[in-house]
Design a protein around this motif. Structure first.
Motif, short mmCIF file in Angstrom:
data_model
loop_
_atom_site.label_atom_id
_atom_site.label_comp_id
_atom_site.label_asym_id
_atom_site.label_seq_id
_atom_site.Cartn_x
_atom_site.Cartn_y
_atom_site.Cartn_z
N PRO A 139 -0.41 6.89 -7.95
CA PRO A 139 -0.23 5.35 -8.73
C PRO A 139 -0.66 5.37 -10.17
CG PRO A 139 -2.03 5.62 -7.13
CD PRO A 139 -1.17 6.96 -6.91
N PHE A 140 -1.52 6.33 -10.71
CA PHE A 140 -2.07 6.32 -11.97
C PHE A 140 -0.93 7.04 -12.92
CE2 PHE A 140 -3.72 9.90 -9.60
CZ PHE A 140 -3.43 10.90 -10.34
N TYR A 141 -0.03 7.83 -12.43
CA TYR A 141 1.04 8.41 -13.09
C TYR A 141 2.23 8.72 -12.30
CZ TYR A 141 3.24 11.84 -16.47
OH TYR A 141 3.90 12.41 -17.42
N LEU A 158 0.87 -1.28 -0.06
CA LEU A 158 0.04 -0.14 0.02
C LEU A 158 0.66 1.24 -0.03
CD1 LEU A 158 -2.76 -0.90 2.52
CD2 LEU A 158 -3.10 -0.97 0.11
N LEU A 159 2.20 1.21 0.41
CA LEU A 159 3.04 2.34 0.65
C LEU A 159 3.82 2.35 -0.81
CD1 LEU A 159 4.23 2.18 4.37
CD2 LEU A 159 2.40 3.57 3.27
#
Length: 496
Positions: free
Chosen positions: A383-385, A291-292
């Motif tokens: 997380p998406f970029y 998660l990190l």
């Protein structure tokens, strides 16, 4: 010395100018391609090997204050006048001040800087620069006394101080990867002190007599300036009575630049220099799973060291009360025709006349610590970029009464290997500021310009300068530089 001290008091009173000199802009802390990130944390590495030419490689200027030009200078009859003019109400002027009114100035002039990747994936830096820092603190009660003298029978003025230091720094640093997630770095600095002044009034009681003010103070001056002596009034013949024989004659200090031979001059020069050392330590930790993933933590302590000064002059305030006749030749009358220059000259002369110091010693060595800085950062990559991130940097400068701290939030993007941009918002002891940096890192050349304080309100252009300066809080920062890149893009741990 009177000129030096007058200038410091003038800056404090009429500009009241963060103060070790800042070699990198905090807004660039999370921009990986920014070549000078290692000055903010020695565990950071540039993405390319580079070298920089003198003075254009990395120039930095920073001012910070909780007051500004508009606090001390006011428009009057189409010109500017000081706060002492009778046309400026006491409530208007004093309402802009805090309990302690602080000003700081940092200046960094690079001589050279080199960063080089090693075959085993470590990054080494070597650099030399000239640094200057100044810090001032002017308490509210001093200005209350200046503006409202006579409104009260006594004034309690404490924590009046000024500190200035100029030194040359030669540094060598190294950063390397310890584990897949942990990077560490250290930088050793050899220091040559060029000039130093520390003046403090810890306590000052000013009481009104029949027609004069009685001043009782506890304070000290320590100074080390090569080729400069600090004669007393007894030595120069300026004493009007025997009690003044040991008082420093500020007017005669400039006369000390007179030598009988070149040998005497060089002896005076080198005996006044200071020598010391400092250390930067840093570490970064990257989370790359769970998660990190995308969270990067970092911490550094900078300028942990000292300078030992030679030929230090020490003076303290007189143990006996002395008389101050009050502020004279100032535009207290709104119809007075004094120019701004006349007012400022009279103001600084009166301020220095108010303070009397007796020499205690000269020629002894004295060591003092540098102002160290603690930087703690956290960055999260989206997380998406992954090339877009948000960050937070806590920066605390520790230097006694001139300490200050800042928290800065930033939005960072590096869509390509050759371009990085960050915009940031900081909240500090001196108020809030907006900053940004643009960084280009091409094969062969690198260029950046950045600031932690984008001024929103400027004065009219200053004659001789061509531009205006911030008119509210005097918060300003500018870093820019040109480097020559020598390698392809690399990261810590990558072997050649």
């Amino acid at each position: 010395m009177k000129k030096i001290f007058s200038i410091m008091l003038l800056l404090s009173a009429c500009l009241v100018y963060k103060a070790g000199a800042q070699e990198a802009v905090n807004s660039g802390y999370f921009v990986e391609s920014y070549n000078y990130r290692h000055n903010l944390n020695p565990a950071f590495a540039s993405t390319r090997s580079y070298f920089a030419l003198p003075f254009i490689g990395n120039f930095g200027l920073t001012t910070q204050s909780n007051v500004g030009i508009s606090t001390f200078l006011y428009p009057y009859n189409g010109q500017l006048t000081t706060f002492m003019n009778g046309a400026v109400s006491a409530d208007e002027f004093l309402g802009k001040l805090g309990k302690n009114n602080k000003l700081g100035l940092d200046l960094s002039m690079p001589v050279f800087s080199v960063g080089s990747w090693g075959k085993k994936g470590g990054f080494t830096t070597v650099g030399m620069s000239i640094k200057a820092d100044m810090s001032f603190n002017m308490p509210y009660d001093l200005f209350d006394f200046m503006k409202n003298a006579g409104a009260k029978q006594s004034y309690d003025i404490s924590n009046l101080g000024a500190r200035a230091r100029t030194y040359a720094e030669l540094s060598i640093g190294h950063a390397r990867k310890i584990t897949d997630r942990l990077n560490v770095g250290a930088k050793l600095k050899i220091l040559v002190g060029l000039a130093y002044l520390d003046a403090n009034i810890d306590k000052m009681q000013v009481r009104m007599g029949e027609d004069q003010w009685s001043v009782n103070a506890e304070g000290s001056i320590n100074a080390s300036v090569p080729m400069l002596t600090f004669p007393t009034k007894g030595e120069t013949g300026a004493a009007t009575d025997p009690s003044q024989n040991n008082e420093i004659d500020f007017n005669a200090i400039g006369d000390s630049f007179e030598f009988n031979s070149a040998g005497e001059m060089f002896s005076s020069l080198f005996s006044g220099l200071g020598y010391g050392a400092a250390l930067d330590l840093g570490a970064t930790y990257e989370f790359d799973s769970g998660l990190l993933k995308g969270l990067n933590l970092s911490a550094a302590i900078l300028d942990l060291g000292f300078i030992s000064w030679g030929n230090t002059v020490s003076a303290v305030t007189s143990p006996d009360p002395w008389v101050f006749d009050g502020f004279e030749d100032l535009s207290l009358d709104s119809d007075a025709g004094n120019s701004l220059n006349d007012e400022i000259n009279s103001l600084t002369d009166n301020l220095t006349d108010m303070l009397k110091f007796e020499k205690q010693s000269q020629g002894k060595g004295k060591a003092n610590m540098l102002a160290c800085t603690i930087n703690i950062g956290a960055e999260y990559e989206m997380p998406f970029y992954r090339k877009l991130s948000v960050g937070f940097l806590s920066s605390t400068r520790i230097q006694g009464p001139y300490s200050h701290s800042e928290g800065r939030f930033s939005l960072n993007v590096e869509p390509t290997k050759w371009f990085g941009f960050s915009t940031s918002y900081g909240i500090s002891t001196y108020g809030s500021t907006w900053g940004a940096i643009v960084n280009f890192s091409f094969p062969g050349i690198g260029l950046f310009i950045g600031t932690d304080s984008i001024p929103t309100q400027l004065t009219a252009p200053i004659k001789g300068l061509g531009i205006g300066i911030p008119c509210n809080n005097l918060n300003f920062n500018l870093n820019f530089g040109l480097t020559f890149n020598l390698s392809k893009v690399r990261h810590l741990g990558e072997k050649q």
